[in-house]
Design a protein around this motif. Sequence first.
Motif, mmCIF file in Angstrom:
data_model
loop_
_atom_site.group_PDB
_atom_site.id
_atom_site.type_symbol
_atom_site.label_atom_id
_atom_site.label_comp_id
_atom_site.label_asym_id
_atom_site.label_seq_id
_atom_site.Cartn_x
_atom_site.Cartn_y
_atom_site.Cartn_z
ATOM 1 N N ILE A 303 0.941 -1.228 -0.021
ATOM 2 C CA ILE A 303 -0.084 -0.131 0.174
ATOM 3 C C ILE A 303 0.897 1.162 -0.052
ATOM 4 O O ILE A 303 0.519 2.222 -0.476
ATOM 5 C CB ILE A 303 -0.955 0.005 1.310
ATOM 6 N N LEU A 304 2.175 1.194 0.227
ATOM 7 C CA LEU A 304 3.115 2.289 0.218
ATOM 8 C C LEU A 304 3.304 2.833 -1.181
ATOM 9 O O LEU A 304 3.719 3.870 -1.198
ATOM 10 C CB LEU A 304 4.389 1.908 0.830
ATOM 11 N N ILE A 305 2.996 2.039 -2.057
ATOM 12 C CA ILE A 305 3.201 2.306 -3.444
ATOM 13 C C ILE A 305 2.082 3.201 -4.063
ATOM 14 O O ILE A 305 2.227 3.645 -5.391
ATOM 15 C CB ILE A 305 3.439 1.001 -4.247
ATOM 16 N N VAL A 306 0.791 3.141 -3.325
ATOM 17 C CA VAL A 306 -0.328 3.764 -3.855
ATOM 18 C C VAL A 306 -0.088 5.419 -4.112
ATOM 19 O O VAL A 306 -0.616 5.783 -5.264
ATOM 20 C CB VAL A 306 -1.399 3.960 -2.790
ATOM 21 N N PRO A 307 0.670 6.147 -3.436
ATOM 22 C CA PRO A 307 0.780 7.661 -3.867
ATOM 23 C C PRO A 307 1.350 7.618 -5.297
ATOM 24 O O PRO A 307 1.095 8.428 -6.091
ATOM 25 C CB PRO A 307 1.630 8.386 -2.754
ATOM 26 N N PHE A 308 2.465 6.730 -5.576
ATOM 27 C CA PHE A 308 2.957 6.976 -6.918
ATOM 28 C C PHE A 308 2.017 6.548 -7.985
ATOM 29 O O PHE A 308 1.776 7.089 -8.942
ATOM 30 C CB PHE A 308 4.158 6.039 -6.974
ATOM 31 N N CYS A 309 1.304 5.540 -7.560
ATOM 32 C CA CYS A 309 0.499 4.929 -8.626
ATOM 33 C C CYS A 309 -0.705 5.884 -8.925
ATOM 34 O O CYS A 309 -1.379 5.694 -10.006
ATOM 35 C CB CYS A 309 -0.057 3.543 -8.187
ATOM 36 N N VAL A 310 -1.115 6.663 -8.048
ATOM 37 C CA VAL A 310 -2.059 7.558 -8.382
ATOM 38 C C VAL A 310 -1.670 8.715 -9.453
ATOM 39 O O VAL A 310 -2.303 9.098 -10.391
ATOM 40 C CB VAL A 310 -2.693 8.275 -7.006
ATOM 41 N N GLY A 311 -0.414 9.199 -9.288
ATOM 42 C CA GLY A 311 0.041 9.872 -10.524
ATOM 43 C C GLY A 311 0.364 8.814 -11.599
ATOM 44 O O GLY A 311 -0.029 9.517 -12.550
ATOM 45 N N TYR A 312 0.800 7.910 -11.661
ATOM 46 C CA TYR A 312 1.053 6.913 -12.863
ATOM 47 C C TYR A 312 -0.276 6.940 -13.428
ATOM 48 O O TYR A 312 -0.371 6.764 -14.892
ATOM 49 C CB TYR A 312 1.386 5.493 -12.315
ATOM 50 N N ASN A 313 -1.181 6.607 -12.988
ATOM 51 C CA ASN A 313 -2.727 6.392 -13.474
ATOM 52 C C ASN A 313 -3.342 7.601 -14.000
ATOM 53 O O ASN A 313 -4.501 7.419 -14.806
ATOM 54 C CB ASN A 313 -3.621 5.703 -12.512
ATOM 55 N N GLN A 314 -2.545 8.672 -14.077
ATOM 56 C CA GLN A 314 -3.107 9.932 -14.987
ATOM 57 C C GLN A 314 -2.648 9.922 -16.333
ATOM 58 O O GLN A 314 -3.204 10.264 -17.317
ATOM 59 C CB GLN A 314 -2.303 11.012 -14.182
ATOM 60 N N LEU A 315 -1.849 8.751 -16.585
ATOM 61 C CA LEU A 315 -1.117 8.564 -18.245
ATOM 62 C C LEU A 315 -2.328 8.245 -19.121
ATOM 63 O O LEU A 315 -2.526 9.037 -20.073
ATOM 64 C CB LEU A 315 -0.272 7.456 -18.299
ATOM 65 N N PRO A 316 -3.304 7.357 -18.672
ATOM 66 C CA PRO A 316 -4.483 7.170 -19.759
ATOM 67 C C PRO A 316 -5.645 8.248 -19.543
ATOM 68 O O PRO A 316 -6.605 7.910 -20.340
ATOM 69 C CB PRO A 316 -4.720 5.673 -19.603
ATOM 70 N N THR A 317 -5.587 9.062 -18.576
ATOM 71 C CA THR A 317 -6.612 9.879 -18.312
ATOM 72 C C THR A 317 -6.356 11.404 -18.397
ATOM 73 O O THR A 317 -6.568 11.989 -19.480
ATOM 74 C CB THR A 317 -7.196 9.473 -17.033
ATOM 75 N N THR A 318 -6.032 11.985 -17.369
ATOM 76 C CA THR A 318 -5.823 13.595 -17.555
ATOM 77 C C THR A 318 -4.887 14.013 -18.324
ATOM 78 O O THR A 318 -4.779 15.054 -18.764
ATOM 79 C CB THR A 318 -5.704 14.149 -15.986
ATOM 80 N N PHE A 319 -3.578 13.121 -18.373
ATOM 81 C CA PHE A 319 -2.677 13.398 -19.529
ATOM 82 C C PHE A 319 -3.174 13.259 -20.677
ATOM 83 O O PHE A 319 -2.772 14.263 -21.760
ATOM 84 C CB PHE A 319 -1.600 12.576 -19.334
ATOM 85 N N VAL A 320 -4.113 12.487 -21.044
ATOM 86 C CA VAL A 320 -4.754 12.471 -22.386
ATOM 87 C C VAL A 320 -5.642 13.896 -22.679
ATOM 88 O O VAL A 320 -5.845 14.246 -23.941
ATOM 89 C CB VAL A 320 -5.547 11.113 -22.372
ATOM 90 N N VAL A 321 -6.623 13.955 -21.630
ATOM 91 C CA VAL A 321 -7.212 15.245 -21.530
ATOM 92 C C VAL A 321 -6.650 16.488 -22.052
ATOM 93 O O VAL A 321 -6.805 17.247 -22.933
ATOM 94 C CB VAL A 321 -8.183 15.387 -20.224
ATOM 95 N N GLN A 322 -5.354 16.378 -21.308
ATOM 96 C CA GLN A 322 -4.561 17.717 -21.756
ATOM 97 C C GLN A 322 -3.807 17.790 -23.181
ATOM 98 O O GLN A 322 -3.750 18.526 -23.870
ATOM 99 C CB GLN A 322 -3.283 17.739 -20.514
#
Length: 584
Positions: A303-322
């Motif tokens: 669960i310690l990896i969750v903060p990083f993965c919140v950022g990682y999971n922007q690749l197919p979503t908000t990074f795409v929106v941008q």
Amino acid sequence: MTKSNSNIDETKECQSNDALPRNIHEESQLSHVPEEFLSGCKHRPLLHIDDLGNRFKYALQPMLYSVIFIFIIELLERFSYYGVSSTQTMNLTGAYNKDWNAGFTSIKASSFVSISTMVAYTTPFIGAVFADSLLGDYKSMILGLFLFYLPGIVMLTLSTVPHFFGHEFNENIVILSVLVLWPLGTGTIKSIVNVFGAKQFHPLLQSSLIESYYVNFYMCINIGALAGVAIVPIIAQHNITMAYALPCSLITIGGILFLAGTQRYVKSPPRGVMFSFKCKSTNQEISEAPESISLLTIFRITILIVPFCVGYNQLPTTFVVQGMVMDKAFGIFDVGSMNSLDSVGILLFGYITASFIYPGLARRNIKLPTSYKFAIGSAFGSLAIMWAIFVDRKIHATYDTYGTKINVLWQAPSYLLIGWGEIFAVSASYEVAFKASSPDKKVLASATNIFCVGGIPNLICIFLYHSCSSWFQNSQGNTNIQHIEDYATAKVENYFLVLLGIMILGICINTLPVVRDFVTSVEQQAADIILNPEAKKSVQKNDEEAPLLTPQSKRYRSYTQRNLPNLYKMGSMRAGQAQNSIAD
């Protein structure tokens, strides 16, 4: 010294000093292997007997003998998954076919993709139950591939064919394929495949090869991902149906090749044990360590990896929106193709890290704690989000000043930095989940890790999307911001600032001494647990010759610091030179 006594001494030394060879991959090395680890089989000369008495035979070079088939199915599955997922947001908003699409808004499409990803990273628990308790790894892989994954991706492909499922676009078909079948198949395969590959290696005699396996496995993932996000989006710009037909074909070929390697696999039977969070204990005369580490403990680490993965999971979503409001690079590479840079970053920086950074640290006797690797991952994630904030400001400034768009290549540093963060964070979480788990819960531990990598982070992302939806609204008050004039009136930068706070939180938590010490202690505990049951019996049989206080115990260190003689279970006290050699 007799041969039996030699084996006993070697076993004891193995327990305390890891003296047993752990890199057996050539025939010339077999002469150094104790007889209880030899099978007598030409192609699979190594033997392991588990705690239930099951006998497993292993090849000297599992990579070439059996793992190659597993790598192929993983590579092609990742090609399919990332090729399709990187284009879903644009597909659902009608970027590829304005006349035949689901008609989703940007925020709805992002939420839809996050839900799909969350399901894919949560359903591994289903695959784990099948693999560990009901069918075993191999049969569960077949089930996930042919019963869920293939039908799901075929249905999604057919949904892009105008009027195939009716005169109107059938959103229910997309929901069934993208939110149920395809992610369920993905989750089932994802939880099993890395464990199934690692099980092709002898757990003791080839344990050092397992570390290399996970590096190669993660490289394999990203070669497939790189190819998928580089090829599928380009084809999608011309024909979305043909773009999705390619992953369908390749995953089918991969399934056939996986079946071709059936006779070569080490296939462990299911244990028939469901969820358990208890930690069993061994005979205290043999070891003070527990027999297994609980799933709750593994969860507390991953669960310690969750903060990083919140950022990682922007690749197919908000990074795409941008990226949708930015100009294509060289006239062909849109934001869908930009996801390939994440894989490029992993391959490039993975090579640098594995070839120079880690060896350089090893030469200086420096070993990065796992929690520090998570922190480094979050640090790179922070830099990626900071760059996304810079790009967002540049989009606004350029449009406000000149009324034009900027090139999508401005996003490149964010993708590359996320990729470098994955090398430290995600690969470390996969490895610790496998090594720290008990034999009967390997896949369940893998599912727990995957849930922390994708399930929990995407659940957080969905919450953030809806909580911060006002920042994704244009001047008309709706979330259709896929056009530059609408995006310019939104405040997406505020959302990125929230993400930056989450990344920094991840750095702070993972650098706490108490967190570092907890993870390190669990890893050490796991290293002490793995011991051939036959060797355990040998130690128990000759227990009277063992010291009362073993070098692993705190009491031993305290005892020797007082310059007292070593105590043995037969009651003798050995002082003088023998004790001094131990103290040295």
